[in-house]
Design a protein around this motif. Structure first.
Motif, mmCIF file in Angstrom:
data_model
loop_
_atom_site.group_PDB
_atom_site.id
_atom_site.type_symbol
_atom_site.label_atom_id
_atom_site.label_comp_id
_atom_site.label_asym_id
_atom_site.label_seq_id
_atom_site.Cartn_x
_atom_site.Cartn_y
_atom_site.Cartn_z
ATOM 1 N N THR A 153 0.837 -1.198 0.000
ATOM 2 C CA THR A 153 0.000 0.000 0.000
ATOM 3 C C THR A 153 0.873 1.251 0.000
ATOM 4 N N THR A 174 -5.996 -6.226 4.683
ATOM 5 C CA THR A 174 -6.887 -5.484 5.584
ATOM 6 C C THR A 174 -6.701 -3.988 5.395
ATOM 7 N N ARG A 175 -5.445 -3.575 5.230
ATOM 8 C CA ARG A 175 -5.166 -2.145 5.088
ATOM 9 C C ARG A 175 -5.623 -1.622 3.733
ATOM 10 N N SER A 176 -5.385 -2.371 2.653
ATOM 11 C CA SER A 176 -5.810 -1.893 1.338
ATOM 12 C C SER A 176 -7.331 -1.842 1.233
ATOM 13 N N ARG A 184 -9.334 -1.186 3.717
ATOM 14 C CA ARG A 184 -9.776 -0.023 4.491
ATOM 15 C C ARG A 184 -9.458 1.278 3.773
ATOM 16 N N LEU A 185 -8.281 1.364 3.157
ATOM 17 C CA LEU A 185 -7.852 2.616 2.550
ATOM 18 C C LEU A 185 -8.362 2.811 1.129
ATOM 19 N N ASP A 201 0.976 4.956 9.027
ATOM 20 C CA ASP A 201 -0.279 4.401 9.543
ATOM 21 C C ASP A 201 -0.010 3.272 10.549
ATOM 22 N N LYS A 202 1.164 3.292 11.161
ATOM 23 C CA LYS A 202 1.493 2.319 12.197
ATOM 24 C C LYS A 202 2.078 3.052 13.393
#
Length: 209
Positions: free
Chosen positions: A43, A71-73, A75-76, A172-173
């Protein structure tokens, strides 16, 4: 890769502990003209930009990018990592028909196996490849590729990263999550080697967990 000594060492003093780990994990070869630029799904826009730059410098005629929806892709972007990366590379000037995407892989081993199968389906013969990913992921990418396709000549290429960039708000971490991610890479090198998924990597004693 050598991380630059620009980190804000602060009370937690990450720099001294993490620098040898990041330097070991990050690989940067001088690339040569190859059959494909093999991009591991992410991402991170900087990975797509680096792959695009390699293509525009004519290091390969094809780009393969592999990655399912993380999960991150989800959400974003609400799309797979492969699709996200393809769109970014097109924005950076890569012709759409030069980019091949593989959208089922959920881990590094699948990236390679499914990605190479997709290239085979396209009748693209691969004797050499430039691997592109987040810098600290590249040692495991190379180790996996060498185990699964030992006859393919490999070059690793990633953008230069300043130490502080790993801890910027855009990651984002949290700082703790970032540190854990680096340490996990060392553990995975050992675990996946024992499983037979990757070649053995000699981990320096100073960063042995």
């Amino acid at each position: 890769m050598k991380t630059e000594n620009k980190a804000n060492r602060g009370s937690n003093n990450y720099f001294e502990y993490l620098t040898p780990i990041i330097d070991f994990l990050s690989l940067r070869d001088t690339p040569e003209k190859s059959d494909v630029i093999f991009v591991f799904g992410s991402t991170k826009e900087y990975v797509a930009k680096h792959a695009a730059n390699l293509f525009l410098k004519k290091f390969a005629k094809h780009i393969l990018v592999s990655g399912h929806m993380s999960t991150r892709s989800e959400r974003l972007f609400q799309k797979t990592e492969a699709q996200f990366m393809k769109e970014k590379m097109i924005n950076f000037g890569v012709p759409p028909d030069s980019i091949i995407i593989e959208e089922k892989a959920t881990n590094t081993l699948e990236n390679i196996i499914f990605g190479m199968k997709e290239l085979s389906n396209k009748k693209i013969k691969i004797d050499s490849a430039i691997l592109t990913a987040k810098p600290f992921h590249l040692r495991r990418c190379r180790a996996t590729f060498k185990k699964q396709f030992p006859n393919v000549k490999i070059f690793c290429s990633s953008p230069e990263m300043d130490f502080n960039e790993y801890f910027s708000p855009e990651t984002d971490k949290t700082e703790q999550e970032t540190i854990i991610r680096f340490i996990e890479e060392i553990s995975r090198l050992k675990t996946y080697s024992e499983k037979g998924d990757i070649i053995y990597e000699n981990i320096p004693p100073e960063i042995e967990l």
